[in-house]
Design a protein around this motif. Structure first.
Motif, short mmCIF file in Angstrom:
data_model
loop_
_atom_site.label_atom_id
_atom_site.label_comp_id
_atom_site.label_asym_id
_atom_site.label_seq_id
_atom_site.Cartn_x
_atom_site.Cartn_y
_atom_site.Cartn_z
N VAL A 429 17.86 -13.50 -10.88
CA VAL A 429 18.10 -14.38 -9.77
C VAL A 429 16.71 -14.62 -9.01
CG1 VAL A 429 20.49 -13.44 -9.44
CG2 VAL A 429 18.72 -12.41 -8.26
N VAL A 430 15.95 -13.70 -8.81
CA VAL A 430 14.79 -14.15 -7.90
C VAL A 430 13.73 -14.99 -8.54
CG1 VAL A 430 13.28 -12.03 -9.06
CG2 VAL A 430 12.69 -12.80 -6.85
N LEU A 440 6.04 -8.15 -8.51
CA LEU A 440 6.04 -8.49 -9.78
C LEU A 440 5.71 -7.21 -10.75
CD1 LEU A 440 5.94 -10.55 -12.09
CD2 LEU A 440 3.66 -11.15 -11.75
N LYS A 441 4.74 -6.44 -10.24
CA LYS A 441 4.27 -5.25 -10.87
C LYS A 441 5.40 -4.30 -11.06
CE LYS A 441 0.64 -4.20 -8.32
NZ LYS A 441 -0.42 -3.42 -7.85
N LYS A 442 6.23 -4.29 -10.22
CA LYS A 442 7.54 -3.24 -10.41
C LYS A 442 8.20 -3.77 -11.67
CE LYS A 442 6.91 -1.03 -6.47
NZ LYS A 442 7.30 -2.10 -5.04
N ALA A 450 10.44 -11.42 -15.79
CA ALA A 450 11.06 -12.05 -14.64
C ALA A 450 11.46 -13.52 -15.21
CB ALA A 450 10.14 -12.01 -13.43
N THR A 451 12.50 -13.51 -15.90
CA THR A 451 12.67 -14.76 -16.88
C THR A 451 13.19 -15.85 -15.73
OG1 THR A 451 14.98 -13.93 -17.21
CG2 THR A 451 13.20 -13.95 -18.97
N ARG A 696 16.85 -22.48 -17.26
CA ARG A 696 15.85 -21.12 -17.57
C ARG A 696 15.60 -21.19 -19.01
NH1 ARG A 696 16.53 -16.61 -19.92
NH2 ARG A 696 18.74 -16.83 -19.95
N LYS A 697 16.54 -21.15 -20.01
CA LYS A 697 16.61 -21.59 -21.47
C LYS A 697 15.41 -22.35 -21.82
CE LYS A 697 20.65 -18.94 -22.79
NZ LYS A 697 22.21 -19.36 -23.51
#
Length: 728
Positions: A429-430, A440-442, A450-451, A696-697
């Protein structure tokens, strides 16, 4: 009940002898020598009432010291006797030394400063002759009528690498220096205190080096919030020389910088476009039967010496409102009447009842009152429209800010970022504009892509902007029909036969079928006519059959007249037409063939859109394996249709590998004798209509194709069918 106990915090403080001992500061230097207390006259009565007063002493106590660190900017020093006399008159109990001036003249001068403070019975913390001494907090014991409250105040400096490497500023195991704002160590110390003394109040006072006259950024915000998560009740930072925003975060309160107290340098407020305000903070502890109530109050003061004539004072009502609006814009605290309060003749901010850092109804309040469907409120004149756009930008920025901060709460919550399943849900969702580097590193540490940051819509809009900047997307080379046919011929892709001539519309009358008549530069199906014979003509745009050429002329009359007047409509801009073979659904048929749109990503097929030209109210979408799907693109019209063969898919996938571009949509016709090329589209119309899943795809397919294309280029692929026909 016992009398309330007040602890007061003030920011960067120095009489500034090192700054005022210059020819252009003669007037201020005379004041310093003759009446040093005059610099504090407006604020002294207020702070002297406090039970315990802490400030950040940003200087060294030495007279004309030597040994200044080479290369360091803005060295400062103050006369020990004069400074200590002022501190005692102000009833200062403790000073923080964790700042970027305490070691200006090296280790020996720091030790001299510490000894001077000891002689005046003033507690120091944040620096020392060893790391253990420097990290030790100031401890305040408040004795109530029936209870005792312990308050611990930690401090440390966050600084650039040169303070550690070049200036040797920080305390080591057996070396003097200031305390570094080491996040892990401080968290352990906070946790340890909270475990041993659950009722203790912990306050952290970071000093932000390198942020002079600036707003703190995400790095400082993240660190301050981490301290609250570890158990700190308040974070009261300094180092920016100006007030920064205040935030209620979880169970704590964060003042990202309270700025200066009395700091006698000329300052750079106007040059840096910084607000000329700082804070004095009162923390009032009140004992009750249920424990201790803690009430912070933030008193704005004006600290721009060029504006005040080196006379720090409390802010007026108008100035307080100006500061409130500025800080409220940085982080929403609430309404003015709920936050701005008055205490005798002074104004302060009371944020006890403001909301914590979460999404709230305030976002709804930002939206315009008029309907988005109404055009009656759109201003006609340019200046009013500019104001409308400015308001829209403000709304968008506010909403993004709320969402960014909301996601930052997840970023700081160990129960979330340590849990892979929860992070995976967030990754879905983000959006990228709400993603910080730290967040992002998490995801990367848990190997979670993070698609949701991948968006076909974003790519299409981005590519449009890039083309205006000179970027070439080679799929656009074959967007024009004539060039697309040259390309199709070069790779052996069947296309409708054509004489490649360009005609005027009036030259086409009487042309015998079966043929297709098309405008050269049209968009969509406007002006496309399938002529089976002189009495059977299908209008692709209107989806109806015509019985003669006169009816075609009637349909095109307005467009052709507009071209003659030099005011063409956007769908047909020139009187230029071509003729090509009519592909038939069946031999001798008068039905147009099925239309297939293959979404190809450099050798891969994501899905296929099937349309019936005779009935645009229905269409079908199939994934690469031939399964019926819904993508959000006019789902209300989606119906299972005929489908396509894997042989059809392979033809288009193979063709896409001949184009040096990640994406192209091949529009194909399904004739009675096989698949026939119609046109190539680098940007499909209605790309914004795909739902979030397929946006997204599509975005992911584009980026993966981009990677495959880059790899092939690095391996030396020549794209000869493309380069021999088109200029690169």
């Amino acid at each position: 009940m016992s009398k309330p106990y007040t602890i007061t915090f003030a920011g960067d403080t120095s009489l500034g002898e090192g700054y005022l001992n210059k020819p252009n500061r003669k007037k201020e230097k005379e004041r310093l020598d003759g009446d040093p207390f005059s610099f504090f006259k407006e604020v002294a009565p207020f702070v002297k009432q406090s039970d315990y007063f802490i400030l950040n002493l940003e200087t060294v106590l030495a007279k004309n010291p030597s040994g200044f660190l080479e290369g360091k900017e803005y060295p400062n020093w103050d006369s020990p006797k004069r400074t200590l006399d002022i501190l005692q008159k102000l009833n200062v109990n403790a000073v923080s030394l964790a700042n970027n001036h305490t070691m200006d003249y090296g280790e020996s001068t720091l030790i001299d400063t510490i000894n001077e403070l000891k002689s005046a019975d003033i507690t120091y913390f944040g620096a020392g002759q060893s790391r253990d001494e420097a990290i030790k907090p100031a401890k305040i014991e408040i004795q109530g009528k029936s209870q005792k409250k312990n308050v611990y105040v930690f401090t440390g400096m966050k600084a650039s690498r040169r303070y550690r490497v070049d200036y040797n500023f920080f305390a080591k195991r057996e070396e003097s220096g200031v305390n570094s704002l080491n996040e892990d160590k401080l968290i352990r110390n906070i946790s340890s205190i909270k475990e041993e003394d659950t009722d203790a109040t912990v306050i952290v006072c970071p000093h932000w080096q390198g942020k002079d006259y600036k707003w703190v950024n995400e790095t400082e915000e993240s660190r301050a919030r981490t301290f609250v998560e570890a158990g700190a009740d308040l974070v009261i930072a300094h180092g920016t020389h100006m007030a920064n925003h205040i935030e209620k975060y979880k169970s704590g309160i964060i003042a990202y910088s309270i700025g200066n107290f009395v700091f006698n340098s000329p300052g750079r407020y106007k040059k840096m476009q910084a607000p000329p305000y700082s804070f004095i903070v009162n923390i009032i502890f009140s004992e009750s039967e249920n424990g201790w109530d803690i009430q912070p109050a933030f008193y704005p003061i004006v600290t721009d010496n060029k504006e005040t004539g080196f006379r720090v004072r409390f802010a007026t009502h108008d100035e307080v409102v100006e500061l409130f609006e500025l800080l409220n814009d940085k982080h929403h605290l609430g309404e003015e009447q709920d936050v701005v309060k008055k205490d005798e003749d002074r104004y302060y901010f009371d944020i006890r009842h403001t909301k914590t850092n979460v999404i709230s109804d305030e976002v709804d309040q930002l939206l315009p009152e008029h309907s988005l469907n109404s055009k009656t409120n759109c201003p006609d004149d340019l200046e009013s429209f500019k104001e409308e756009i400015h308001q829209l930008e403000h709304i968008q920025s506010k909403i993004d800010d709320y969402l960014f901060r909301y996601y930052q709460m997840f970023n700081q919550d160990k129960t979330i970022y340590k849990n892979k399943a929860k992070l995976q849900l967030l990754a879905d969702v983000v959006e990228k504009r709400h993603m910080s580097h730290n967040f992002l590193k998490k995801f990367e540490r848990k190997e979670i892509p993070a698609t949701n940051s991948l968006s076909f819509r974003d790519i299409m809009v981005e590519k449009s902007a890039m083309r205006k900047l000179g970027y070439r997307d080679y799929a656009w080379t074959i967007n024009r029909k004539t060039k697309a046919y040259v390309f199709a011929d070069s790779i052996g892709l069947r296309r409708p036969k054509s004489d490649r001539k360009i005609y005027r519309f009036d030259e086409l009358k009487g042309t015998k079928g079966p043929i297709v008549v098309k405008p050269v530069g049209a968009t969509g199906s406007k002006g496309v006519y399938l002529i089976f014979d002189n009495n059977k003509i299908f209008s692709a745009r209107e989806e109806k059959y015509l019985s003669n050429w006169d009816e075609i002329e009637a349909e095109m009359k307005n467009d052709l007249n507009a071209i003659k007047r030099g005011q063409p409509v956007k769908s047909i801009v020139k009187d230029e037409w071509f003729v090509e073979e009519l592909i038939l659904k069946a031999p001798n048929s008068t039905e147009p063939p099925l239309d297939y749109k293959f979404y190809c990503f450099y050798g891969e097929l994501l899905f296929v859109l099937e349309a019936n030209r005779q009935d645009s109210s229905q269409f079908s979408t199939w994934d690469a394996n031939g399964h019926f799907i819904k993508t959000g693109w006019h789902d209300e019209k989606a119906r299972p249709g005929v489908g396509f063969s894997q042989e059809d898919a392979e033809i288009t996938k193979k063709a896409s590998l001949e184009i040096p571009s990640p994406f192209v949509r091949f529009d194909m016709l399904k004739g009675h004798d096989g698949l026939v090329f119609g046109e190539a589209t680098p940007r499909p119309g209605g790309f914004h209509l795909f739902n979030k899943e397929y946006d997204r795809k599509l975005g992911q397919a584009y980026r993966e194709a981009e990677a495959r294309l880059t790899r092939d280029l690095l391996r030396g692929k020549k794209f000869e069918a493309f380069t021999k026909n088109f200029k690169i």
